[in-house]
Design a protein around this motif. Structure first.
Motif, PDB file in Angstrom:
ATOM      1  N   GLU A   1       0.356   4.453   0.554  1.00 50.36           N
ATOM      2  CA  GLU A   1       0.221   5.459   1.610  1.00 50.36           C
ATOM      3  C   GLU A   1       0.667   4.970   2.978  1.00 50.36           C
ATOM      4  O   GLU A   1       1.267   5.721   3.742  1.00 50.36           O
ATOM      5  N   THR A   2       0.398   3.702   3.304  1.00 52.68           N
ATOM      6  CA  THR A   2       0.674   3.207   4.659  1.00 52.68           C
ATOM      7  C   THR A   2       1.922   2.351   4.755  1.00 52.68           C
ATOM      8  O   THR A   2       2.433   2.135   5.849  1.00 52.68           O
TER       9      THR A   2
ATOM     10  N   GLU B   1       0.856  -1.187   0.000  1.00 54.18           N
ATOM     11  CA  GLU B   1       0.000   0.000   0.000  1.00 54.18           C
ATOM     12  C   GLU B   1       0.891   1.235   0.000  1.00 54.18           C
ATOM     13  O   GLU B   1       1.759   1.391   0.871  1.00 54.18           O
TER      14      GLU B   1
ATOM     15  N   GLU C   1       1.878  -0.784   4.188  1.00 55.75           N
ATOM     16  CA  GLU C   1       1.439  -2.147   4.522  1.00 55.75           C
ATOM     17  C   GLU C   1       1.726  -3.096   3.365  1.00 55.75           C
ATOM     18  O   GLU C   1       1.391  -2.811   2.216  1.00 55.75           O
TER      19      GLU C   1
END
Length: 120
Positions: free
Chosen positions: A24-25, A22, A27
């Motif tokens: 943005e995060t 991911e 993850e």
């Protein structure tokens, strides 16, 4: 310098692992395989396309489930034998309906599920 998918280091079956993360995060969502055509299609369309070893066909993530992966950036590791796809994930990435395929942790010799399936 323009990128050529043929310059990557593929295994004997013409595949290279690709980790989806991911954007943005950070993850880690999943790992799947690509061939040179899947890499090219991903870069052309912006939709992450993998090679399904079991079906021997292309697999556009989310095409049937709606759980799309929009490519933000594709990165090549130092040995050119692994890819990192930074993506915007819609819904779960895992076929078990979990956000990530990495939902099992090994803790003190036991396997522990650390993530529940997402609500539909």
């Amino acid at each position: 310098m323009s990128f050529d998918p043929e310059t990557l280091v593929y295994d004997a079956k013409g595949l290279i692992p690709c980790i989806a993360q991911e954007a943005e995060t950070g993850e880690v969502l999943m790992m799947a395989w690509m061939n040179a055509d899947a890499v090219a299609r991903t870069l052309e369309t912006g939709r992450v396309t993998y090679w399904s070893r079991s079906r021997a066909s292309f697999w556009v993530k989310g095409e049937s489930s709606g759980h799309l992966q929009e490519l933000v950036e594709l990165r090549v590791d130092c040995d050119r034998d692994c890819l990192l796809a930074l993506v915007r994930q819609t819904g779960p990435a895992c076929h078990t309906n979990r956000r990530s395929c990495f939902y099992t942790a090994l803790r003190d010799g036991d396997e522990v599920e650390i993530m529940e399936p997402m609500a539909e």
